[in-house]
Write a protein that holds these residues in place. Sequence first.
Motif, PDB file in Angstrom:
ATOM      1  N   ASP A   1       0.814  -1.222   0.000  1.00  0.00           N
ATOM      2  CA  ASP A   1       0.000   0.000   0.000  1.00  0.00           C
ATOM      3  C   ASP A   1       0.846   1.270   0.000  1.00  0.00           C
ATOM      4  O   ASP A   1       0.328   2.371  -0.173  1.00  0.00           O
ATOM      5  CB  ASP A   1      -0.951   0.007   1.189  1.00  0.00           C
ATOM      6  N   LYS A   2       2.170   1.097   0.184  1.00  0.00           N
ATOM      7  CA  LYS A   2       3.069   2.250   0.151  1.00  0.00           C
ATOM      8  C   LYS A   2       3.586   2.534  -1.267  1.00  0.00           C
ATOM      9  O   LYS A   2       4.216   3.563  -1.504  1.00  0.00           O
ATOM     10  CB  LYS A   2       4.273   2.024   1.067  1.00  0.00           C
ATOM     11  N   ILE A   3       3.351   1.596  -2.194  1.00  0.00           N
ATOM     12  CA  ILE A   3       3.765   1.818  -3.591  1.00  0.00           C
ATOM     13  C   ILE A   3       2.914   2.936  -4.177  1.00  0.00           C
ATOM     14  O   ILE A   3       1.693   2.972  -3.984  1.00  0.00           O
ATOM     15  CB  ILE A   3       3.576   0.540  -4.436  1.00  0.00           C
ATOM     16  N   SER A   4       3.537   3.835  -4.887  1.00  0.00           N
ATOM     17  CA  SER A   4       2.784   4.902  -5.554  1.00  0.00           C
ATOM     18  C   SER A   4       1.658   4.307  -6.388  1.00  0.00           C
ATOM     19  O   SER A   4       1.854   3.333  -7.113  1.00  0.00           O
ATOM     20  CB  SER A   4       3.711   5.719  -6.455  1.00  0.00           C
ATOM     21  N   HIS A   5       0.472   4.873  -6.255  1.00  0.00           N
ATOM     22  CA  HIS A   5      -0.682   4.377  -7.007  1.00  0.00           C
ATOM     23  C   HIS A   5      -0.694   4.886  -8.445  1.00  0.00           C
ATOM     24  O   HIS A   5      -1.587   4.543  -9.218  1.00  0.00           O
ATOM     25  CB  HIS A   5      -1.982   4.771  -6.300  1.00  0.00           C
ATOM     26  N   ASN A   6       0.292   5.691  -8.781  1.00  0.00           N
ATOM     27  CA  ASN A   6       0.331   6.237 -10.139  1.00  0.00           C
ATOM     28  C   ASN A   6       0.873   5.216 -11.125  1.00  0.00           C
ATOM     29  O   ASN A   6       1.543   4.255 -10.764  1.00  0.00           O
ATOM     30  CB  ASN A   6       1.223   7.482 -10.155  1.00  0.00           C
ATOM     31  N   TYR A   7       0.559   5.442 -12.390  1.00  0.00           N
ATOM     32  CA  TYR A   7       1.128   4.632 -13.460  1.00  0.00           C
ATOM     33  C   TYR A   7       2.626   4.897 -13.571  1.00  0.00           C
ATOM     34  O   TYR A   7       3.140   5.882 -13.041  1.00  0.00           O
ATOM     35  CB  TYR A   7       0.474   4.988 -14.794  1.00  0.00           C
ATOM     36  N   SER A   8       3.311   4.039 -14.288  1.00  0.00           N
ATOM     37  CA  SER A   8       4.691   4.332 -14.678  1.00  0.00           C
ATOM     38  C   SER A   8       4.648   5.408 -15.758  1.00  0.00           C
ATOM     39  O   SER A   8       3.595   5.646 -16.373  1.00  0.00           O
ATOM     40  CB  SER A   8       5.357   3.074 -15.224  1.00  0.00           C
ATOM     41  N   PRO A   9       5.770   6.093 -16.015  1.00  0.00           N
ATOM     42  CA  PRO A   9       5.782   7.096 -17.096  1.00  0.00           C
ATOM     43  C   PRO A   9       5.318   6.522 -18.438  1.00  0.00           C
ATOM     44  O   PRO A   9       4.613   7.193 -19.193  1.00  0.00           O
ATOM     45  CB  PRO A   9       7.249   7.527 -17.143  1.00  0.00           C
ATOM     46  N   MET A  10       5.728   5.297 -18.746  1.00  0.00           N
ATOM     47  CA  MET A  10       5.302   4.644 -19.989  1.00  0.00           C
ATOM     48  C   MET A  10       3.784   4.576 -20.071  1.00  0.00           C
ATOM     49  O   MET A  10       3.166   4.999 -21.063  1.00  0.00           O
ATOM     50  CB  MET A  10       5.887   3.230 -20.052  1.00  0.00           C
ATOM     51  N   ALA A  11       3.165   4.048 -19.015  1.00  0.00           N
ATOM     52  CA  ALA A  11       1.718   3.854 -19.031  1.00  0.00           C
ATOM     53  C   ALA A  11       0.962   5.185 -18.952  1.00  0.00           C
ATOM     54  O   ALA A  11      -0.092   5.349 -19.585  1.00  0.00           O
ATOM     55  CB  ALA A  11       1.313   2.944 -17.881  1.00  0.00           C
TER      56      ALA A  11
END
Length: 475
Positions: free
Chosen positions: A292-302
């Motif tokens: 749950d600490k991982i950024s919920h955003n996409y990677s730059p590619m996605a």
Amino acid sequence: MNKKFDTEVQHLKYRVLKEVAKHAFDGTLMDGMYEIPKAIVPGKEATMRCCVYKERAIVDERIKIAMGGDKENPNVIEVIDIACDECPVGGHVVTDSCRGCIAHRCEAACPRGAISFDSNKRAHIDKTKCIECGMCAKVCPYSAIANRTRPCQKACKVKAIEMGPSQEAVINNDKCIRCGACVYQCPFGAINDKSWIVDVIDMIKKSNENKDYKVYAIVAPSIASQYTPKNLRQVMTALKVIGFHSVIEAALGADMIAYKESAEWAEKGFLTTSCCPAFVQFIQKNYPKLVDKISHNYSPMAELGKYLKSLEENCKVVFIGPCTAKKHEFQTEKVKGIIDAVLTFEELQALIDAKGIVLNELEEGVLDNASYFGRIFARSGGVSEAARQAGIEQGLDVSNFNPIVCDGIEACKMALTKANAKVLPNNFIEGMACLGGCIGGPCNLTHEPKDKKEVDDYGREAIEKTIADAISVLK
């Protein structure tokens, strides 16, 4: 040695990809299946293996992987069994350098009593007791105990490489994070990443024939470490000659993500980055409490792919970079349909040469979509710099922004273990599976110390001087 690549293994892989691409462009791929081995393994004598027949059989397997590989295997990394037969598998062994000393430090260091001595006082290791901890090797004053671990096992920091019934390498998909370290380090080229090069060529050909959709190329900023500044601009032209409608910097997606991740960090107070899919998988598989600490955003590619699809729903988007883990990411539920295929820099070079394009003869194209901060995502430390800058530009309080920069899984593991135990003093973990960041990716053409400087120099060439300036064109 071919100067385009670090190793002859990479060059061989490229030659197969180039031949496959040639036939795919010509529409003769199935007919050419019998011609490709002849182009790669000419003559009647073996040059790399025990016989020419085995060489051709291995090339046949390389062709299959270049055409998409085993559809039943969900992993993007595959082992060519018949090519994996030359590496020792003994683990720690006592060499002839053992002097039969009387100190016996190796015996004292062994936690399992696996060390014994013969009548000449020479050490021996009982493999039924040995746990391969390496303590004996560390204390031997003559460095007489060697670790015969296979290169792929040494490279794999998540211990996903196991041994099959015939001592061939086997990948444990439950542990594998698709980082590709084993692909780059295998000295026989027995481990390869599946290719979507045929699918991309098919997309391009249908697009050019029917005009039903456009195919966009998103290029990772680490490409600046692979070509001279002039050649890099010519590569942009080459992509259009190949048939891509337009070329866009993934660094623009990085600018977009920097804004979002800095805001998410400010809201949550602790965050790990989401740009490296191998790092994200490493957390998911080994640190469930930190998911749950991982950024919920996409990677730059996605993120950039999503933006392009919002403008033009039926377009096709191909990401080009140094990463095998991206080949896994684009097939995940979160990204599926946003990115249509992923190619590596090795495959890009194969495409260019399959079309007979000579870079030095092309006009120079441009890449001017991103800021300095988006472009330095390519190297370790760049994400943290960009996140801080994005916070400043948004008026966020970054006075207590305290990132830790981790390049390589071992460094990531140390930081995550401390975070899991709630003893990490930092509040932002920038994680990159590859040493040096994306410039150390397994499918770069070269891996050189100067790569970081080249990325920074490329970043300083950016017309847009702030992240806000770069993403303003999207509004």
